[in-house]
Design a protein around this motif. Structure first.
Motif, PDB file in Angstrom:
ATOM      1  N   GLY A  65      -7.235   3.572   2.847  1.00 26.38           N
ATOM      2  CA  GLY A  65      -7.966   4.300   1.822  1.00 26.38           C
ATOM      3  C   GLY A  65      -7.754   3.772   0.420  1.00 26.38           C
ATOM      4  O   GLY A  65      -8.110   4.434  -0.549  1.00 26.38           O
ATOM      5  N   GLY A  66      -7.126   2.602   0.297  1.00 27.13           N
ATOM      6  CA  GLY A  66      -6.891   2.054  -1.043  1.00 27.13           C
ATOM      7  C   GLY A  66      -5.429   1.706  -1.210  1.00 27.13           C
ATOM      8  O   GLY A  66      -4.596   1.982  -0.341  1.00 27.13           O
ATOM      9  N   ALA A  67      -5.096   1.101  -2.343  1.00 24.41           N
ATOM     10  CA  ALA A  67      -3.718   0.681  -2.580  1.00 24.41           C
ATOM     11  C   ALA A  67      -2.800   1.884  -2.717  1.00 24.41           C
ATOM     12  O   ALA A  67      -1.650   1.848  -2.308  1.00 24.41           O
ATOM     13  CB  ALA A  67      -3.643  -0.184  -3.839  1.00 24.41           C
ATOM     14  N   VAL A  68      -3.320   2.991  -3.279  1.00 21.54           N
ATOM     15  CA  VAL A  68      -2.504   4.189  -3.459  1.00 21.54           C
ATOM     16  C   VAL A  68      -3.322   5.384  -2.996  1.00 21.54           C
ATOM     17  O   VAL A  68      -4.442   5.592  -3.463  1.00 21.54           O
ATOM     18  CB  VAL A  68      -2.097   4.386  -4.932  1.00 21.54           C
ATOM     19  CG1 VAL A  68      -1.251   5.650  -5.088  1.00 21.54           C
ATOM     20  CG2 VAL A  68      -1.335   3.182  -5.445  1.00 21.54           C
ATOM     21  N   VAL A  69      -2.770   6.151  -2.061  1.00 19.52           N
ATOM     22  CA  VAL A  69      -3.429   7.362  -1.577  1.00 19.52           C
ATOM     23  C   VAL A  69      -2.447   8.511  -1.768  1.00 19.52           C
ATOM     24  O   VAL A  69      -1.315   8.445  -1.290  1.00 19.52           O
ATOM     25  CB  VAL A  69      -3.810   7.240  -0.088  1.00 19.52           C
ATOM     26  CG1 VAL A  69      -4.527   8.496   0.374  1.00 19.52           C
ATOM     27  CG2 VAL A  69      -4.677   6.001   0.135  1.00 19.52           C
ATOM     28  N   ARG A 114       0.864  -1.171   0.000  1.00 18.48           N
ATOM     29  CA  ARG A 114       0.000   0.000   0.000  1.00 18.48           C
ATOM     30  C   ARG A 114       0.902   1.222   0.000  1.00 18.48           C
ATOM     31  O   ARG A 114       1.891   1.246   0.722  1.00 18.48           O
ATOM     32  CB  ARG A 114      -0.899   0.002   1.229  1.00 18.48           C
ATOM     33  CG  ARG A 114      -1.670  -1.294   1.367  1.00 18.48           C
ATOM     34  CD  ARG A 114      -3.052  -1.123   1.937  1.00 18.48           C
ATOM     35  NE  ARG A 114      -3.657  -2.456   2.077  1.00 18.48           N
ATOM     36  CZ  ARG A 114      -3.656  -3.147   3.201  1.00 18.48           C
ATOM     37  NH1 ARG A 114      -3.131  -2.635   4.299  1.00 18.48           N
ATOM     38  NH2 ARG A 114      -4.192  -4.342   3.245  1.00 18.48           N
ATOM     39  N   ILE A 115       0.513   2.191  -0.779  1.00 13.98           N
ATOM     40  CA  ILE A 115       1.396   3.348  -0.980  1.00 13.98           C
ATOM     41  C   ILE A 115       0.678   4.607  -0.546  1.00 13.98           C
ATOM     42  O   ILE A 115      -0.489   4.821  -0.897  1.00 13.98           O
ATOM     43  CB  ILE A 115       1.802   3.462  -2.461  1.00 13.98           C
ATOM     44  CG1 ILE A 115       2.596   2.217  -2.866  1.00 13.98           C
ATOM     45  CG2 ILE A 115       2.619   4.728  -2.709  1.00 13.98           C
ATOM     46  CD1 ILE A 115       2.994   2.197  -4.320  1.00 13.98           C
ATOM     47  N   GLY A 116       1.398   5.420   0.212  1.00 11.95           N
ATOM     48  CA  GLY A 116       0.894   6.743   0.566  1.00 11.95           C
ATOM     49  C   GLY A 116       1.889   7.784   0.094  1.00 11.95           C
ATOM     50  O   GLY A 116       3.099   7.634   0.307  1.00 11.95           O
TER      51      GLY A 116
END
Lengths: 520, 243
Positions: A153-157, A135-137
């Motif tokens: 909030g999802g795989a990429v935020v 997961r990426i922020g």
């Protein structure tokens, strides 16, 4: 990477991440005399298995088989560091973050990758290929990125601006600020369940009431406090350097220093159990305006070596011809490609770090001299492309059936159909012309034997004609190709009245004749 | 009209070629003492034929001679040796050679004549290379002397291709000759090979052979009748005897 321990475990055993859907996986550790879950896979997580519960509890929750193995936190940390080094392909500044995360500083990378979302997708795809759930922020601050990656909030935020980051953070729980659990409990006691509520409290009392860590983490997430990052260092190639006290113009001194660099580099290679496959000599010298300029010269070796004598043989011509400018200030010798090379005891009794290699030639006996040695010497002076070996390709098209490749390229010879090759050698010319040269042919009748040939503005009478040998085109290239050679051709071996043998063909598409080869 | 050449095996062919190049023979053991040398060969223009290939080198003969020299080194050194071809003009088409011969070629394309001489000398001094075939067009006396000395010092040979007119200029080569295509009835390419000059060797002995390419190993079938001298075949090319 929430499943880092189990993903690493599965990857090490060649098991794809999606296979964990069939059987649950739990990594266990022993704590206070009882077996507890240290990490679990995604399926076990969905079955409500959590780190900290006992194995028996986990087994009761998971329907079906549950695989259990020992948790190896040391191996996880080492693998995470290796992954961080691997991730320097996206940005030069990468650090490990805790036991299961990476922090990438994307400052300045937009020129290379474009928008942050594009880079994030690349990272996600690469991690997916590795079998690591990710997961990426992405945020303007390190704390903010950490919180977004774990916010669910999802795989990429992604948040591009500080205001958008603040808006997102306000809705998240304080635990995502990386505060201690005790501090989180303290905030929950007073009803602070969102970061926005924490921000609304007076700053003056926060440190005193809830601990200095809460304020510090909040300021880091909002960018009010600088948070330096200690990035991992990529692989450093073996290198030795020499700096002079002043500009040196004496060629002998330069040569002596270069020889010492070679000896030093070989010692470094032995120490690091590597051998040099490519070596770069960098020279800092003063130009006419007394400005420092750096010149590089690289040598590629056909086989990695750490023999000082061989390296010096390749480098000494370069050092002799080196332009010294107004004086050389420093020299660096680097093995830019240095594969691992373990010491081995040779039955011949030579030194254990020797590079004696059997010849590449077929039928070579043990102890045959090494052809790569002379290839390296020739390539160093003439250039990599000037020294070549034959490469045969299994195709019926004459001009494509044989090519050459640089001799210093270490590559296995392609398998060639030997019987087919031997069957054609007697009917193939000694010299093949590239490109084929146009010729004019006079026939007795349209389908009859050849009478005469006009080539290179010379006329000759044909006394022997053997053929035709039809060579079909490469059907998969006919439509796309505009080459005259991608057409069916009828080949003839002709002997003229002077005794010369020529290999000529007639294109069935254009009807034109060409001389393609000779037996000179 | 040429008589049909007799089929010979490699040993006899080698002996005949050695006779042509006048190698010393130890009569007691019937062994041939290999005498390493620099040899120069040019492709001659047949009399009465329009020259269409005059700018080429006699690649077939150069490669065959180079392979023969390398084979002698292989036998004495008991190891497989490479054949170095220096200069694109003498690179053969690999599909016209036996598979193991093609895989033993080392092809060098030097940018300048000085680099060509340097590369040839480095190859000659390497034990893994049995012989060197090179494009020697434009090389002077100094270069040929350097290569000749290297060949004598290492016991290996340099087989050099030259232009026809360069055979009249001074050279350190111990053997200089011309190769001329001949009409063949057998369906195989045929040449006459004439030695124009032999330095320091026996002056008697045959100076000319008619050879045909036989098979993919670049072996030559020698016209037995011509070799015996029973059929006089006048040279069919323009030439000038050189000392």
């Amino acid at each position: 990477m929430p499943r880092w321990p189990t993903d690493r475990w599965q990857r090490r055993r060649g098991i794809g991440r999606r296979r964990s859907v069939e059987t649950g996986l739990v990594l266990a550790t022993t704590r206070a005399g009882r077996r507890e879950v240290a990490a679990c896979c995604a399926r076990a997580w969905r079955e409500c298995v959590r780190p900290g519960m006992t194995l028996s509890q986990a087994g009761a929750l998971v329907a079906g088989e549950l695989a259990v193995d020992e948790h190896e936190p040391g191996a996880d940390a080492a693998a995470l560091t290796a992954l961080a080094r691997w991730s320097t392909r996206w940005t030069p500044r990468v650090a490990t973050d805790g036991a299961d995360g990476l922090m990438l500083d994307m400052t300045g990378c937009d020129r290379l990758w474009g928008k942050p979302g594009r880079m994030a997708r690349r990272v996600l795809d690469a991690m997916d290929r590795l079998g690591v759930e990710t997961r990426i922020g992405i945020a303007p601050t390190r704390g903010g990125a950490w919180a977004l990656a774990r916010s669910g909030g999802g795989a990429v935020v992604i948040t591009d601006t500080m205001q958008s980051l603040v808006d997102r953070l306000d809705a998240l729980p304080p635990a995502l600020l990386r505060v201690e659990p005790a501090e989180v409990d303290g905030l929950a006691e007073v009803g602070v369940e969102r970061i926005g509520e924490l921000r609304a409290l007076p700053r003056e009392g926060l440190a005193d009431r809830f601990g200095a860590g809460v304020l510090r983490r909040l300021d880091q997430a909002l960018g009010l406090v600088d948070e330096p990052m200690e990035s991992v260092h990529g692989w450093t190639p073996p290198s030795v350097a020499r700096r002079f006290d002043g500009p040196v113009l004496n060629a002998e001194a330069i040569a002596l220093a270069s020889r010492e660099l070679v000896d030093g580099l070989c010692a470094e290679l032995v120490r690091r159990r590597r051998a040099a496959g490519r070596v770069r000599l960098s020279v800092e010298r003063l130009d006419e305006r007394l400005h420092t300029q750096i010149a590089h010269r690289e040598i590629e070796l056909s086989r990695p070596t750490r023999q000082a004598k061989h390296l010096w043989t390749l480098l000494s011509p370069i050092v002799e011809r080196m332009h010294l400018g107004r004086g050389v200030e420093a020299m660096t010798l680097t093995a830019t490609r240095a594969p691992r090379r373990e010491d081995r005891q040779l039955s011949t009794g030579l030194d254990s770090t020797g590079d004696v290699q059997p010849s590449e030639l077929p039928g070579a006996g043990a102890g045959a001299p090494a052809l790569p040695g002379v290839v390296d010497v020739l390539s160093a002076r003439l250039g990599r492309e000037a020294v070549r070996r034959v490469e045969l390709i299994d195709t019926h098209v004459p001009e494509a059936a044989a090519t050459t490749r640089p001799a210093c390229e270490a590559r296995e010879d392609r398998q060639v159909n030997k019987d087919r090759h031997e069957a054609l050698t007697t009917v193939r010319p000694t010299v093949l012309m590239d490109p084929p040269e146009p010729a004019e042919v006079v026939l007795m009748n349209p389908e009859g034997p050849l009478m005469s040939l006009r080539w290179r503005e010379r006329q000759a009478r044909v006394i022997t004609s053997v053929g035709p040998e039809r060579i079909a085109p490469r059907w998969w290239r006919v439509r796309a190709s505009t080459s005259i050679h991608d057409a069916a051709r009828d080949y003839y071996r002709l002997q003229d009245d002077a005794g010369r043998w020529l290999w000529v063909y007639r294109s069935l598409t254009t009807g034109r004749w060409h001389v393609h080869g000779l037996w000179p | 009209m040429h008589p049909t050449p007799a089929q010979t095996d490699m040993t006899l062919v080698r002996d005949r070629i050695q006779d042509l190049l006048d190698r010393d023979r130890d009569q007691s053991t019937h062994a041939s003492r290999h005498r390493a040398a620099l040899s120069e060969w040019a492709l001659a223009e047949p009399v009465g034929a329009d020259a269409g290939t005059g700018s080429l080198l006699p690649v077939t003969w150069l490669i065959a001679e180079g392979l023969r020299q390398a084979e002698e080194v292989q036998v004495s050194a008991r190891m497989t040796c490479a054949l170095a071809c220096i200069g694109r003009a003498c690179w053969p088409y690999p599909r016209g050679l036996k598979l193991d011969v093609a895989q033993r070629l080392l092809l060098v394309d030097p940018p300048t004549p000085d680099d060509a001489v340097w590369a040839a000398e480095r190859c000659i001094r390497n034990e893994a290379i049995g012989a060197v075939v090179m494009d020697g067009r434009g090389l002077g006396m100094t270069a040929t002397r350097r290569l000749h000395l290297a060949a004598r010092a290492t016991g290996r040979s340099v087989v050099m291709g030259r232009k026809r007119e360069e055979l009249r200029r001074p050279s350190a080569a111990s053997v200089r000759g011309v190769v001329c295509p001949e009409v063949s009835e057998t369906g195989r390419p045929r040449w006459s090979v004439e030695v124009l000059h032999r330095k320091g060797l026996r002056s008697e002995g045959p100076r000319r052979r008619v050879v045909e390419r036989c098979g993919a190993a670049m072996a030559f079938v020698v016209d037995a009748a011509v070799a015996d001298g029973s059929v006089a075949t006048p040279p069919r090319y323009r030439s000038a005897a050189i000392g």
